[in-house]
Design a protein around this motif. Sequence first.
Motif, mmCIF file in Angstrom:
data_model
loop_
_atom_site.group_PDB
_atom_site.id
_atom_site.type_symbol
_atom_site.label_atom_id
_atom_site.label_comp_id
_atom_site.label_asym_id
_atom_site.label_seq_id
_atom_site.Cartn_x
_atom_site.Cartn_y
_atom_site.Cartn_z
ATOM 1 N N THR A 55 0.828 -1.209 0.000
ATOM 2 C CA THR A 55 0.000 0.000 0.000
ATOM 3 C C THR A 55 0.860 1.256 0.000
ATOM 4 O OG1 THR A 55 -0.218 -0.184 2.412
ATOM 5 C CG2 THR A 55 -2.005 -1.078 1.077
ATOM 6 N N ASN A 85 -7.761 -5.147 0.454
ATOM 7 C CA ASN A 85 -7.377 -3.800 0.868
ATOM 8 C C ASN A 85 -6.331 -3.206 -0.078
ATOM 9 O OD1 ASN A 85 -7.213 -1.520 2.882
ATOM 10 N ND2 ASN A 85 -5.105 -2.289 3.040
ATOM 11 N N ASP A 92 -8.142 -2.289 -3.246
ATOM 12 C CA ASP A 92 -8.936 -1.092 -2.991
ATOM 13 C C ASP A 92 -8.057 0.157 -2.976
ATOM 14 O OD1 ASP A 92 -11.258 -2.559 -2.837
ATOM 15 O OD2 ASP A 92 -11.334 -2.581 -0.635
ATOM 16 N N THR A 93 -6.868 0.019 -2.402
ATOM 17 C CA THR A 93 -5.933 1.148 -2.378
ATOM 18 C C THR A 93 -5.502 1.520 -3.792
ATOM 19 O OG1 THR A 93 -5.107 0.455 -0.200
ATOM 20 C CG2 THR A 93 -3.744 1.998 -1.443
#
Length: 289
Positions: free
Chosen positions: A159, A218, A221-222
């Motif tokens: 991320t 996640n 999504d990032t």
Amino acid sequence: MVKVVRTRIAAAFTTAITAGLVLAAAAPTQAAPSPGPYVAMGDSYSAGSGIVPLDPTVTPACARTTRNYPNLIADALGVEAFSDVTCGNADTQDFYESQYPSLTPQLDAVTRETKLVTLTIGGNNNDTLIKVISACMSAGTGTAGLGNPCETLYGDQFTNDILNKTYPAVKKALTDIHAKAPSAKVAILAYPQVMPEDNTNCFLTMPIAKGDVAYINNIEDTLNGVVERAAGETGTIFVDMRSSIGHDACKPIGVRWVEPAVWGTNFVPIHPNALGMQKMAEQALAAIG
């Protein structure tokens, strides 16, 4: 997803129909104008890598299919001047440099006359998608699908790369596309959902530990978040692919839009299948109007 709406015109008066037919017969027929030049850019999720038949006009290394969403969009719009420069494994740097000796930089295809550009890009920057999936499958295999070994090993590494490196690279690419084609509609598509939203897993086809499913979601999504942010800051149309939730790689054939790592139908795994390409095209057409 776009829904093709066919408007039904109900005649109220016979005289009105007759008058319209007379006028139509008297007027010369004109073909609807073809949309302006359309350039398709991006990586394997644009190229449709893994779907046959392959495009014979490009090096096989791109694994580009003639059934990718850009071709479906061009067909739907009746585009005559269409240039598909998508290529598997491309990142934003390949917009400026030759990805393979036989290819020119993708951005070279965009001119002032270009009226439409579509792309999916960013997933290969810093090898993010490749690293995430391969690293998590390796870690998951080592624990027989138990725990969250991938998250334990890598934490925020992926991320952080997306936020600090991928985001500015995607924003620059979009800015440069607009600069080369100031009158074009530019639409960037999000990446379809790869893993289940409910955090279940399918270890036999996607050997990822159950605890790492949410971790991968996640990260994706990032990635989609920075693509949306870059789009908003550059006046680019963002094509949301949240409609792909429930059509992840763990679903059966006919439901999934992305193929799994094992026992899939594509020769390139963890990529959209033909149904996924169709749905991406529909969503893009709805967004660009």
